[in-house]
Motif scaffolding. Structure first.
Motif, PDB file in Angstrom:
ATOM      1  N   ALA A 395      15.750 -29.229   6.300  1.00 56.14           N
ATOM      2  CA  ALA A 395      14.312 -29.491   6.172  1.00 56.14           C
ATOM      3  C   ALA A 395      13.646 -29.715   7.534  1.00 56.14           C
ATOM      4  CB  ALA A 395      14.074 -30.693   5.262  1.00 56.14           C
ATOM      5  N   ILE A 396      14.441 -29.929   8.582  1.00 60.58           N
ATOM      6  CA  ILE A 396      13.838 -30.000   9.924  1.00 60.58           C
ATOM      7  C   ILE A 396      14.542 -28.988  10.823  1.00 60.58           C
ATOM      8  CG2 ILE A 396      13.286 -32.458   9.672  1.00 60.58           C
ATOM      9  CD1 ILE A 396      15.591 -33.031  11.605  1.00 60.58           C
ATOM     10  N   LEU A 401      13.226 -31.882  16.570  1.00 57.60           N
ATOM     11  CA  LEU A 401      14.060 -32.720  17.425  1.00 57.60           C
ATOM     12  C   LEU A 401      13.476 -32.804  18.835  1.00 57.60           C
ATOM     13  CD1 LEU A 401      17.757 -31.889  16.414  1.00 57.60           C
ATOM     14  CD2 LEU A 401      16.201 -33.632  15.510  1.00 57.60           C
ATOM     15  N   LEU A 402      12.943 -31.705  19.326  1.00 59.63           N
ATOM     16  CA  LEU A 402      12.290 -31.722  20.650  1.00 59.63           C
ATOM     17  C   LEU A 402      11.154 -32.736  20.650  1.00 59.63           C
ATOM     18  CD1 LEU A 402      12.177 -27.904  21.533  1.00 59.63           C
ATOM     19  CD2 LEU A 402      13.649 -29.663  22.546  1.00 59.63           C
ATOM     20  N   TYR A 406      14.492 -35.077  22.039  1.00 64.77           N
ATOM     21  CA  TYR A 406      15.763 -34.415  22.354  1.00 64.77           C
ATOM     22  C   TYR A 406      15.531 -33.365  23.427  1.00 64.77           C
ATOM     23  CZ  TYR A 406      18.490 -36.400  18.497  1.00 64.77           C
ATOM     24  OH  TYR A 406      19.172 -37.236  17.676  1.00 64.77           O
ATOM     25  N   ARG A 407      16.554 -33.127  24.254  1.00 62.52           N
ATOM     26  CA  ARG A 407      16.442 -32.076  25.254  1.00 62.52           C
ATOM     27  C   ARG A 407      17.011 -30.790  24.682  1.00 62.52           C
ATOM     28  NH1 ARG A 407      15.475 -34.090  30.257  1.00 62.52           N
ATOM     29  NH2 ARG A 407      15.493 -36.366  30.277  1.00 62.52           N
ATOM     30  N   PRO A 408      16.397 -29.670  25.082  1.00 60.76           N
ATOM     31  CA  PRO A 408      16.944 -28.381  24.623  1.00 60.76           C
ATOM     32  C   PRO A 408      18.394 -28.258  25.095  1.00 60.76           C
ATOM     33  CG  PRO A 408      14.987 -28.053  26.034  1.00 60.76           C
ATOM     34  CD  PRO A 408      15.262 -29.518  25.998  1.00 60.76           C
ATOM     35  N   GLY A 409      19.219 -27.599  24.305  1.00 62.24           N
ATOM     36  CA  GLY A 409      20.609 -27.388  24.732  1.00 62.24           C
ATOM     37  C   GLY A 409      21.600 -27.915  23.722  1.00 62.24           C
ATOM     38  N   ALA A 439      17.746 -38.718  12.765  1.00 62.40           N
ATOM     39  CA  ALA A 439      17.761 -38.128  14.109  1.00 62.40           C
ATOM     40  C   ALA A 439      17.291 -39.141  15.140  1.00 62.40           C
ATOM     41  CB  ALA A 439      16.890 -36.880  14.144  1.00 62.40           C
ATOM     42  N   GLU A 440      16.264 -39.884  14.771  1.00 59.75           N
ATOM     43  CA  GLU A 440      15.734 -40.937  15.635  1.00 59.75           C
ATOM     44  C   GLU A 440      16.831 -41.958  15.951  1.00 59.75           C
ATOM     45  OE1 GLU A 440      11.768 -41.561  15.899  1.00 59.75           O
ATOM     46  OE2 GLU A 440      12.884 -42.110  17.706  1.00 59.75           O
ATOM     47  N   ARG A 441      17.530 -42.408  14.875  1.00 53.25           N
ATOM     48  CA  ARG A 441      18.593 -43.394  15.050  1.00 53.25           C
ATOM     49  C   ARG A 441      19.699 -42.839  15.949  1.00 53.25           C
ATOM     50  NH1 ARG A 441      17.950 -44.872   9.756  1.00 53.25           N
ATOM     51  NH2 ARG A 441      19.553 -43.444   9.014  1.00 53.25           N
TER      52      ARG A 441
END
Ligand code: ATP
Ligand code: MG
Length: 446
Positions: A395-396, A401-402, A406-409, A439-441
């Motif tokens: 669903a995401i 995430l960016l 989050y950093r790409p990669g 994802a945050e956690r």
């Protein structure tokens, strides 16, 4: 005998006749029409020379790739019709290609160079059926029989060995006795046929309705092109799940699966590794540990030699490798299974397991059938719910995430996979909110 020729090929015949040439529909279309099957293409033969055909159809686009065999392809309404000048094939010093084709003036000579009697009939709306070699009788009797001396005809062109099997399988025919004897005797000719041509015929053969009895009777021909299968012949299994030797089991499994190329090839290869993996325990029971893996190796080797395309190869090898792994019995396992196999692979796997079961001892079916039905129910339900079984169904996505920082990669990809694992397990629902929170956690923890 009345054959209804569709308007376009009939028009081509009429134009040839109108210019003073003989012309007939010929070969496969005549055979199919007599059988009440819809012909896939209408081929025409004529005494007009290729140059004359080209001139006569100057208002059409024509393809000249078959010109050295006397074939002009005339295109009308986007469909190509092969118009071939009556010819004989001269000598075949290499068992594959005629040294030269020679144009002849009689239809009979042209029919005489064709492979089987059922393929050697021509038809003209006024003249009716031209059947010089008893094709119609053989068609009614369900027989594949060479035109002329079978030994000689196979030696001219070794591919005919497999064509005979393909036509017999497609129509559920038998091979006439002398033709069949010549096939066994001349099987070595297959060694000089190009792999691509062998594979094309083999695939056609395998999807035929009558493949089973032919796999039994002509296993020496099959082994000529696929020697890796030979150890299966008469190999006893000494196992309560089985009442047939490995080859008989294989034949039954091929017959039991839908006539689809990947599935039929899978069943042909699925137990090829068994003889190499055989062991017998102290109770005299036979086992074949890790034979799926060995079968996959052998299948890969055979498919490489046959120059199989990559997509089909991947499908078959996946099914061969996994054919004896248990099917998923819970939703979580079902999601993982779909993730591993993909939707198409998962459905093919059900078909493979069913066919495999049907080729085993009948008293073992009920238990296997129950597991199969349960797996099928789970998989169909998951597919219907469009359940999540891959990163792309989450669903995401990476962009979410960016946005969370989050950093790409690789860390980003790693996180998506971690979330997928939790969803596959059933630990998390596949919902935006839940996944974003997780994802945050995860980000804070790292
Ligand atoms: P299909 O429905 O599979 O196309 P077909 O009979 O039309 O069947 P083709 O391979 O298209 O088969 O060939 C057309 C015709 O040409 C055949 O019916 C046969 O008469 C002749 N023919 C094809 N290949 C050979 C061969 N290797 N040797 C002799 N005759 C052949
Ligand atoms: Mg054809």
């Amino acid at each position: 005998m009345n054959i209804t020729i569709p308007t376009v090929p009939l028009g081509l015949l009429r134009r040839l006749n109108g210019a003073g040439y003989e012309a007939y529909v010929v070969g496969g279309c005549v055979r199919d029409a007599i059988m009440g099957r819809t012909p896939s293409d209408w081929d025409i033969c004529t005494d007009a020379l290729p140059r004359q055909v080209i001139d006569l159809f100057a208002d059409h686009s024509v393809a000249k790739t078959g010109l050295q065999h006397g074939t002009v392809m005339v295109i009308e309404d986007g469909v190509g019709y092969e118009i071939t000048t009556f010819r004989t094939d001269g000598a075949y010093s290499d068992h594959r290609h005629p040294d030269r084709v020679e144009f002849v003036s009689s239809l009979r000579e042209d029919l005489a160079r064709r492979d089987f009697t059922i393929n050697a009939m021509a038809y003209h709306p006024e003249e009716g059926l031209v059947d010089c070699f008893g094709g119609r009788v053989d068609l009614a009797a369900g027989l594949v029989r060479c035109v002329g001396d079978p030994n000689q005809r196979f030696q001219e062109d070794g591919l005919r060995l497999l064509r005979a099997l393909r036509f017999a399988a497609r129509f559920g025919f038998r091979v006439e006795r002398e033709t069949g004897e010549a096939m066994h005797r001349n099987r070595g000719l297959l060694d000089s046929i190009a792999a691509e041509r062998i594979f094309a015929e083999l695939k056609g053969f395998l999807v035929g309705q009558g493949v089973g009895p032919l796999l039994r009777e002509y296993r020496d021909l099959i082994a000529q092109v696929l020697p890796e299968l030979t150890p299966m012949f008469d190999f006893e299994q000494h196992n309560p799940h089985h009442c047939w030797d490995v080859w008989e089991h294989t034949v039954r499994a091929v017959e039991a699966v839908e006539p689809e190329t990947a599935l039929r090839l899978t069943m042909l290869f699925h137990d090829s590794g068994k003889p190499d993996c055989f062991s017998m325990d102290e109770n005299g029971v036979g086992h074949f540990y890790r034979h799926g893996q060995r079968s996959e190796e052998l299948a890969g080797q055979m498919l490489t030699r046959l120059r199989c395309d990559n997509r089909l190869r991947r499908q078959v090898l996946l099914q061969v490798r996994t054919h004896d792994q248990p099917l998923p019995q819970t939703e979580a396992a079902g999601r993982r299974f779909l993730n591993r196999m993909g939707e198409e692979g998962a459905l093919q796997s059900l078909a493979v397991h069913r066919a495999d079961m049907l080729a085993q001892a009948p008293e073992t079916w009920p238990e296997k059938q129950a597991l199969l039905d349960n797996a099928e129910g789970i998989l169909r339900r998951l597919l219907e719910q469009r359940a999540c079984f891959g990163v792309k169904n989450l669903a995401i996505n990476g962009r979410d995430l960016l946005a969370l920082g989050y950093r790409p990669g690789p860390t980003l990809g790693g996180e998506l996979n971690r979330l997928l694992e939790l969803v596959l397990d059933g630990t998390l629902a596949n919902g935006r909110e839940v996944l974003l929170e997780q994802a945050e956690r995860d980000r804070e923890e790292n």
